[in-house]
Write a protein that holds these residues in place. Sequence first.
Motif, PDB file in Angstrom:
ATOM      1  N   LEU A  10       0.826  -1.192   0.000  1.00 37.81           N
ATOM      2  CA  LEU A  10       0.000   0.000   0.000  1.00 37.81           C
ATOM      3  C   LEU A  10       0.870   1.255   0.000  1.00 37.81           C
ATOM      4  N   PRO A  13      -0.970   6.840   2.598  1.00 41.89           N
ATOM      5  CA  PRO A  13      -2.121   7.701   2.317  1.00 41.89           C
ATOM      6  C   PRO A  13      -1.821   9.169   2.645  1.00 41.89           C
ATOM      7  N   LYS A 112      -7.977   4.538   5.186  1.00 46.10           N
ATOM      8  CA  LYS A 112      -6.712   4.292   4.486  1.00 46.10           C
ATOM      9  C   LYS A 112      -5.530   4.314   5.439  1.00 46.10           C
ATOM     10  N   PHE A 116      -3.174   1.092   6.051  1.00 43.40           N
ATOM     11  CA  PHE A 116      -1.731   1.168   5.826  1.00 43.40           C
ATOM     12  C   PHE A 116      -0.961   0.701   7.062  1.00 43.40           C
TER      13      PHE A 116
END
Length: 123
Positions: A10, A13, A112, A116
Amino acid sequence: METVTLKSPLKKPIALRIIMVSFLLKVFIAFGLYYAISTGNLDLPNANPQFILYTAFIYVINLIGLIATALNGKLQMYRAIIIFDFIVSIPAKAIIGFIVAGYSFALSFHPKVKAFILSKSKS
C-alpha cells in the motif's frame, strides 16, 4: 501452469502524510519559539522557555515514536502517542500542539490510514 499474483504494498495515504508533516512542523515551531523567547526577540507574557524546550524535545521523541509505530503496524500505540502528545502540550499551553494532536487523532481513524498501518504488522 500456475499464475502467481504479487500483492503490491500500500502507498502512504495522504492523511498519514498530513499527520507526519504536521508533527514535524510542530517540532520546528516549538524550537523556533523557544529560540525567539530565550533571546528576547519575542515577548510573550507568562511564557516559560523551559516548558517550551522540554515540550519541543518530547515532540521529537513523539515524532520518532509515531514513525516507528506506523512502520511496525501498531495502530493502538500510534494513537496512544498522539494522546500523549496532547497531554504534553498542556504545561506549555501549546495551542498548536492541541490542534495538531486533535486532528491527527481524528485522521488516525481514516480507513486508508488504518489499512496502511495494519498492513505493516503482517509484513
